[in-house]
Design an enzyme around this catalytic site. Sequence first.
Site: not given
Length: 160
Positions: A87, A84
């Site tokens: 993230c 991600c």
Amino acid sequence: MAQRLLLRRFLASVTSRKLPQGGWAPLTSKALQTPQCSPGGPARTVFTTRVCSTSFNIQDGPDFQDRVVNSETPVVVDFHAQWCGPCKILGPRLEKMVAKQRGKVVMAKVDIDDHTDLAIEYEVSAVPTVLAIKNGDVVDKFVGIKDEDQLEAFLKKLIG
């Protein structure tokens, strides 16, 4: 090669120390000096510093229960994934903001690929998802990236 030798000496000095009843003795600079130095050679000393970590990775369900749900300190839980992109941006930013709080709050990191059961239990449908948990209860939540001002407001709301 030198690192291996230093490691052997370190382990030999640690394992040869007398332990207090019931556990490990604390490491001190004196305990870490290498006793096997050649005559006339300099003794090496390893100095350590205490690192107070404000964030940790969750290992499994019982670890989450123990370190997050049963925590007396408010906990920010970062549900993330290795793949991600957002993230990878939010994680360090959030860690920095938590570290600024100096122990008033801690941060738990949960990889959703490793702990799918926790993600399902806490209804995480997208990453990054950040939960604020106080006294075992989810008191706040957000999904996606936030800037530092928004993170600071989120943490202040959690701390109270």
